[in-house]
Design a protein around this motif. Structure first.
Motif, PDB file in Angstrom:
ATOM      1  N   PRO A 531      -4.354   5.249 -11.860  1.00  0.00           N
ATOM      2  CA  PRO A 531      -5.419   4.445 -11.259  1.00  0.00           C
ATOM      3  C   PRO A 531      -4.846   3.109 -10.763  1.00  0.00           C
ATOM      4  CG  PRO A 531      -5.541   4.282 -13.643  1.00  0.00           C
ATOM      5  CD  PRO A 531      -4.403   5.214 -13.339  1.00  0.00           C
ATOM      6  N   THR A 532      -5.274   2.677  -9.599  1.00  0.00           N
ATOM      7  CA  THR A 532      -4.772   1.434  -9.026  1.00  0.00           C
ATOM      8  C   THR A 532      -5.886   0.704  -8.295  1.00  0.00           C
ATOM      9  OG1 THR A 532      -4.131   2.452  -6.925  1.00  0.00           O
ATOM     10  CG2 THR A 532      -2.466   2.403  -8.663  1.00  0.00           C
ATOM     11  N   SER A 533      -5.565  -0.531  -7.953  1.00  0.00           N
ATOM     12  CA  SER A 533      -6.365  -1.332  -7.039  1.00  0.00           C
ATOM     13  C   SER A 533      -5.393  -1.988  -6.071  1.00  0.00           C
ATOM     14  CB  SER A 533      -7.190  -2.387  -7.779  1.00  0.00           C
ATOM     15  OG  SER A 533      -7.838  -3.241  -6.848  1.00  0.00           O
ATOM     16  N   ALA A 534      -5.193  -1.344  -4.927  1.00  0.00           N
ATOM     17  CA  ALA A 534      -4.221  -1.869  -3.967  1.00  0.00           C
ATOM     18  C   ALA A 534      -4.664  -3.214  -3.416  1.00  0.00           C
ATOM     19  CB  ALA A 534      -4.044  -0.870  -2.826  1.00  0.00           C
ATOM     20  N   LYS A 535      -5.957  -3.456  -3.315  1.00  0.00           N
ATOM     21  CA  LYS A 535      -6.448  -4.717  -2.764  1.00  0.00           C
ATOM     22  C   LYS A 535      -6.029  -5.894  -3.630  1.00  0.00           C
ATOM     23  CE  LYS A 535     -10.698  -7.082  -1.371  1.00  0.00           C
ATOM     24  NZ  LYS A 535     -12.170  -6.967  -1.188  1.00  0.00           N
ATOM     25  N   PHE A 536      -6.073  -5.720  -4.950  1.00  0.00           N
ATOM     26  CA  PHE A 536      -5.717  -6.802  -5.869  1.00  0.00           C
ATOM     27  C   PHE A 536      -4.346  -6.590  -6.513  1.00  0.00           C
ATOM     28  CE2 PHE A 536     -10.379  -6.727  -5.740  1.00  0.00           C
ATOM     29  CZ  PHE A 536     -10.646  -8.026  -5.399  1.00  0.00           C
ATOM     30  N   SER A 537      -3.551  -5.629  -5.987  1.00  0.00           N
ATOM     31  CA  SER A 537      -2.174  -5.386  -6.460  1.00  0.00           C
ATOM     32  C   SER A 537      -2.117  -5.089  -7.953  1.00  0.00           C
ATOM     33  CB  SER A 537      -1.273  -6.584  -6.120  1.00  0.00           C
ATOM     34  OG  SER A 537      -1.286  -6.868  -4.743  1.00  0.00           O
ATOM     35  N   GLN A 538      -3.018  -4.266  -8.427  1.00  0.00           N
ATOM     36  CA  GLN A 538      -3.079  -3.926  -9.848  1.00  0.00           C
ATOM     37  C   GLN A 538      -2.481  -2.547 -10.105  1.00  0.00           C
ATOM     38  OE1 GLN A 538      -7.203  -4.280 -10.945  1.00  0.00           O
ATOM     39  NE2 GLN A 538      -7.219  -6.514 -10.847  1.00  0.00           N
ATOM     40  N   ASN A 539      -1.648  -2.482 -11.156  1.00  0.00           N
ATOM     41  CA  ASN A 539      -1.006  -1.245 -11.628  1.00  0.00           C
ATOM     42  C   ASN A 539      -0.058  -0.641 -10.582  1.00  0.00           C
ATOM     43  OD1 ASN A 539      -0.572   0.473 -13.802  1.00  0.00           O
ATOM     44  ND2 ASN A 539      -2.117   1.946 -13.147  1.00  0.00           N
ATOM     45  N   LEU A 540       0.492  -1.475  -9.723  1.00  0.00           N
ATOM     46  CA  LEU A 540       1.418  -0.979  -8.711  1.00  0.00           C
ATOM     47  C   LEU A 540       2.841  -0.840  -9.250  1.00  0.00           C
ATOM     48  CD1 LEU A 540       0.274  -2.898  -5.498  1.00  0.00           C
ATOM     49  CD2 LEU A 540      -0.365  -0.614  -6.282  1.00  0.00           C
ATOM     50  N   GLN A 541       3.145  -1.532 -10.352  1.00  0.00           N
ATOM     51  CA  GLN A 541       4.486  -1.422 -10.923  1.00  0.00           C
ATOM     52  C   GLN A 541       4.772   0.011 -11.364  1.00  0.00           C
ATOM     53  OE1 GLN A 541       6.793  -4.128 -11.234  1.00  0.00           O
ATOM     54  NE2 GLN A 541       8.126  -2.363 -11.548  1.00  0.00           N
ATOM     55  N   LYS A 542       3.790   0.666 -11.965  1.00  0.00           N
ATOM     56  CA  LYS A 542       3.959   2.053 -12.387  1.00  0.00           C
ATOM     57  C   LYS A 542       4.083   2.977 -11.183  1.00  0.00           C
ATOM     58  CE  LYS A 542       1.915   5.628 -15.306  1.00  0.00           C
ATOM     59  NZ  LYS A 542       0.775   5.992 -16.207  1.00  0.00           N
ATOM     60  N   VAL A 543       3.304   2.687 -10.140  1.00  0.00           N
ATOM     61  CA  VAL A 543       3.361   3.519  -8.933  1.00  0.00           C
ATOM     62  C   VAL A 543       4.750   3.466  -8.313  1.00  0.00           C
ATOM     63  CG1 VAL A 543       2.482   3.761  -6.587  1.00  0.00           C
ATOM     64  CG2 VAL A 543       0.894   3.352  -8.460  1.00  0.00           C
ATOM     65  N   VAL A 544       5.286   2.261  -8.139  1.00  0.00           N
ATOM     66  CA  VAL A 544       6.600   2.107  -7.514  1.00  0.00           C
ATOM     67  C   VAL A 544       7.687   2.722  -8.383  1.00  0.00           C
ATOM     68  CG1 VAL A 544       8.308   0.426  -6.729  1.00  0.00           C
ATOM     69  CG2 VAL A 544       5.886   0.074  -6.211  1.00  0.00           C
ATOM     70  N   SER A 545       7.571   2.575  -9.705  1.00  0.00           N
ATOM     71  CA  SER A 545       8.569   3.146 -10.609  1.00  0.00           C
ATOM     72  C   SER A 545       8.602   4.672 -10.510  1.00  0.00           C
ATOM     73  CB  SER A 545       8.270   2.718 -12.046  1.00  0.00           C
ATOM     74  OG  SER A 545       9.189   3.300 -12.950  1.00  0.00           O
ATOM     75  N   LEU A 546       7.438   5.301 -10.457  1.00  0.00           N
ATOM     76  CA  LEU A 546       7.392   6.756 -10.329  1.00  0.00           C
ATOM     77  C   LEU A 546       7.921   7.209  -8.968  1.00  0.00           C
ATOM     78  CD1 LEU A 546       3.931   7.544 -11.979  1.00  0.00           C
ATOM     79  CD2 LEU A 546       6.184   8.060 -12.893  1.00  0.00           C
ATOM     80  N   MET A 547       7.560   6.477  -7.900  1.00  0.00           N
ATOM     81  CA  MET A 547       8.069   6.834  -6.574  1.00  0.00           C
ATOM     82  C   MET A 547       9.594   6.742  -6.525  1.00  0.00           C
ATOM     83  SD  MET A 547       5.393   5.075  -3.894  1.00  0.00           S
ATOM     84  CE  MET A 547       3.709   5.662  -3.704  1.00  0.00           C
ATOM     85  N   GLN A 548      10.139   5.697  -7.131  1.00  0.00           N
ATOM     86  CA  GLN A 548      11.589   5.553  -7.168  1.00  0.00           C
ATOM     87  C   GLN A 548      12.230   6.720  -7.905  1.00  0.00           C
ATOM     88  OE1 GLN A 548      12.904   1.963  -9.092  1.00  0.00           O
ATOM     89  NE2 GLN A 548      15.078   2.400  -8.797  1.00  0.00           N
ATOM     90  N   GLN A 549      11.602   7.153  -8.972  1.00  0.00           N
ATOM     91  CA  GLN A 549      12.125   8.289  -9.735  1.00  0.00           C
ATOM     92  C   GLN A 549      12.104   9.567  -8.899  1.00  0.00           C
ATOM     93  OE1 GLN A 549      10.070   8.912 -13.450  1.00  0.00           O
ATOM     94  NE2 GLN A 549      10.813  11.011 -13.640  1.00  0.00           N
ATOM     95  N   TYR A 550      11.033   9.788  -8.143  1.00  0.00           N
ATOM     96  CA  TYR A 550      10.953  10.984  -7.297  1.00  0.00           C
ATOM     97  C   TYR A 550      12.060  10.986  -6.243  1.00  0.00           C
ATOM     98  CZ  TYR A 550       6.178  10.916  -9.164  1.00  0.00           C
ATOM     99  OH  TYR A 550       5.087  10.862  -9.992  1.00  0.00           O
ATOM    100  N   VAL A 551      12.274   9.832  -5.618  1.00  0.00           N
ATOM    101  CA  VAL A 551      13.265   9.754  -4.543  1.00  0.00           C
ATOM    102  C   VAL A 551      14.673   9.969  -5.095  1.00  0.00           C
ATOM    103  CG1 VAL A 551      14.270   8.253  -2.786  1.00  0.00           C
ATOM    104  CG2 VAL A 551      11.795   8.260  -3.146  1.00  0.00           C
ATOM    105  N   ILE A 552      14.965   9.389  -6.238  1.00  0.00           N
ATOM    106  CA  ILE A 552      16.292   9.561  -6.836  1.00  0.00           C
ATOM    107  C   ILE A 552      16.538  11.027  -7.179  1.00  0.00           C
ATOM    108  CG2 ILE A 552      17.720   9.000  -8.840  1.00  0.00           C
ATOM    109  CD1 ILE A 552      16.489   6.232  -8.848  1.00  0.00           C
ATOM    110  N   GLU A 553      15.542  11.688  -7.751  1.00  0.00           N
ATOM    111  CA  GLU A 553      15.696  13.105  -8.100  1.00  0.00           C
ATOM    112  C   GLU A 553      15.949  13.954  -6.861  1.00  0.00           C
ATOM    113  OE1 GLU A 553      12.264  14.331 -10.209  1.00  0.00           O
ATOM    114  OE2 GLU A 553      12.660  13.090 -11.990  1.00  0.00           O
ATOM    115  N   LYS A 554      15.197  13.687  -5.804  1.00  0.00           N
ATOM    116  CA  LYS A 554      15.337  14.506  -4.601  1.00  0.00           C
ATOM    117  C   LYS A 554      16.671  14.246  -3.917  1.00  0.00           C
ATOM    118  CE  LYS A 554      13.688  17.484  -1.692  1.00  0.00           C
ATOM    119  NZ  LYS A 554      13.476  18.883  -2.090  1.00  0.00           N
ATOM    120  N   ARG A 555      17.080  12.975  -3.836  1.00  0.00           N
ATOM    121  CA  ARG A 555      18.351  12.668  -3.191  1.00  0.00           C
ATOM    122  C   ARG A 555      19.523  13.238  -3.984  1.00  0.00           C
ATOM    123  NH1 ARG A 555      17.619   6.258  -1.450  1.00  0.00           N
ATOM    124  NH2 ARG A 555      15.981   6.602   0.119  1.00  0.00           N
TER     125      ARG A 555
END
Length: 558
Positions: A531-555
């Motif tokens: 769950p996030t709130s992009a307007k108020f930049s809430q809980n985005l640290q977890k989102v970015v961390s998971l995205m980074q993990q996906y990209v590293i695995e795929k690369r």
């Protein structure tokens, strides 16, 4: 007055007294092809969609048909050497230069096909001259396209394909009798010495040269047809050409840049009259013209190269999410209506070693609608708030934030995110922006669903998104890795315990649906739900961390 305009030798044409736009309408109404009701509706829908996409200076173009015509070879020369005490010298006509080739080259400097012309014509080779001077070879022509472009050659049966050089000649010969066709074909292939045009056609040496030329032409046409059938052009330009290492190259040698991929070969230059010198004919008074360059029709299709692709319904908050994770560097339009984003936009997310991303240290923590931000900015300017304000560089120097160019020192990893137009039911059948959106998602390493948690049933949106991806390309939904439940700030009210409990139950229901209905075959992998709130930049640290993990695995896997 009307009679004078309508009849008589001095009458003025009716179209001349009309304004320009009226003349165009008057001349094209009768020529418009008849369409049935469904075709007419589809035609205007596409016109309206393209018009919307071009508003606000947006010139993004991801599909284009290009007609390519390589350069024609230069003509050979029919001349004889003349000098003092030698009035009857040998034949001295030079050969024609070679026509220019056509290359296609990917470059990261472009992001759209809008700069690629619909017709590309190569340079013609120079003509041969007397005293054995050969014509100049033409320079190649390079078509620059964005990285991620797929180039395909259209077959001859495709109605969009333009006719090649032989089909063009056949069309020009229609309606002519045998002798007229023969004269026209000879005119296109031969250059004659002055006043010897008629005499040459009766000579056996010319007839033998003509037969040899037609035999070579038939073989060249056969080879072209075989190449188009067995090995048509199909290029996937997913990376730029590597530059050759010239570190140990000898001094004084120029560095040769890559031209790209050859797609059309220029025509060979014509032969001068010395080439037709034989024991029987010691003074050939004819030379051949240059060959036509290759003519092909290409289909250019741009598929955005992004590590993460955001997939969601219109107005789900994808643009706001992209602005939040990039610290506002991605210039996306945010508004409260559907289809705000009409073209794919790619943003770069930069992450430090401790997991901090650039957007988290930005001074802008609230990302409002674009129009609201512009109004607030205009009000500040009218009040004079910026009269004594610090410049951008001064503010960065006096601030402890590591945003902007300061983040370069801490950057350890970066990946790209593509914000795509909203997907609706029927997009796989080209409804809405249809294939325009789906085409840009094919190359993404991972897909992330973005749903509006404040909506009545966000789990239904997930089912529609997955089904549309599968109908467009089977297996495309298997790239999905995460579900972002955006706009969570709209639930819970002002902290009312009852509303907060309802929000928790709604999010729990979404999680249960993902676990039960959104498993990825064949391993049964589950999607992460955040769950996030992009307007108020809430809980985005977890989102970015998971995205980074996906990209590293795929690369790492690739």
């Amino acid at each position: 007055m009307l009679s004078r305009l309508a009849v008589g030798p001095r009458s003025v044409q009716f179209s001349r007294i009309l304004p320009r736009h009226a003349r165009l309408t008057y001349s094209t109404v009768s020529e418009r092809p008849e369409r049935d009701e469904d075709e007419e509706t589809e035609y205007w829908r596409r016109r309206k969609t393209e018009w919307k996409r071009k508003q606000g200076g947006q010139t993004f173009l991801d599909h284009l048909i290009v007609t390519v015509r390589a350069g024609k070879g230069g003509n050979g020369c029919a001349a004889f050497h003349r000098e003092k005490f030698k009035p009857f010298g040998p034949p001295s006509g030079g050969n024609g230069g070679r026509g220019g080739d056509i290359y296609v080259k990917p470059t990261s400097a472009l992001t759209t096909l809008a700069s690629v012309p619909n017709r590309v014509i190569g340079h013609a080779g120079g003509h041969g001259l007397g005293t054995w001077q050969n014509g100049r070879n033409a320079d190649p022509t390079i078509i620059h396209v964005p990285v991620g472009t797929v180039v395909r050659e259209l077959s001859r049966e495709d109605p969009r394909a333009a006719p090649d050089e032989w089909q063009t000649e056949e069309t020009s010969l229609e309606g002519l009798d045998y002798h007229a066709k023969q004269d026209k074909m000879r005119e296109n292939r031969w250059v004659h010495y002055p006043r010897f045009h008629e005499a040459n056609t009766y000579r056996d040496s010319f007839k033998d040269a003509e037969a040899a030329l037609y035999k070579e032409e038939r073989q060249r046409r056969y080879d072209r047809r075989q190449r188009q059938i067995l090995n048509p052009i199909n290029l996937d330009l997913d990376k730029e050409d590597d530059m050759a290492d010239t570190t140990n190259q000898a001094l004084g040698q120029r560095r040769v840049d890559s031209l790209g991929h050859l797609i059309a070969t220029g025509g060979e230059g014509g032969l001068g009259n010395p080439h037709f010198l034989t024991d029987v004919n010691r003074s050939p008074k004819f030379a051949s013209r240059g060959h036509e360059g290759e003519r092909i029709t290409l289909s250019l299709e741009l598929k955005i190269l992004a590590d993460i692709g955001l997939v969601g319904m219109p107005n789900a908050g994808k643009s706001t999410l992209l602005r939040a994770v990039t610290g506002g560097r991605a210039k996306t339009e945010v508004a409260g209506y559907a289809f705000t984003t009409l073209n794919p936009i790619v943003g770069v997310v930069r992450v430090s070693e401790d997991g901090t991303f650039e957007g988290s240290v930005s001074s802008q923590s609230v990302h409002d609608e674009t129009n609201a931000e512009l109004v607030a900015e205009r009000e500040k300017m009218e009040r004079g708030d910026y009269a004594f304000a610090l410049t951008r560089n001064q503010a960065l120097n006096q601030s402890d934030d590591h945003y902007g160019h300061r983040f370069d020192l801490y950057e350890a990893f970066r990946f790209t995110i593509a914000d795509n137009p909203g997907l609706i039911s029927g997009a796989s059948d080209n409804v809405g922006l249809g294939h325009t959106f789906l085409r840009s998602m094919e190359r993404a390493l991972a897909l992330v669903y973005v749903v509006d948690l404040s909506g009545p049933a966000p789990w239904r949106e997930l089912g529609v998104l997955r089904d549309e991806l599968e109908q467009y390309q089977p297996g495309m939904s298997h790239k999905a890795r995460m579900v972002i439940a955006n706009k969570a700030d709209l639930l819970g009210g002002d902290g009312d315990p009852r509303l907060v409990e309802e929000a928790k139950q709604k999010f729990h229901q979404l999680e249960e649906y993902v676990k039960a209905e959104m498993l990825i075959p064949p391993s049964g992998r589950q999607l992460d739900v955040v769950p996030t709130s992009a307007k108020f930049s809430q809980n985005l640290q977890k989102v970015v961390s998971l995205m980074q993990q996906y990209v590293i695995e795929k690369r790492t896997k690739d």
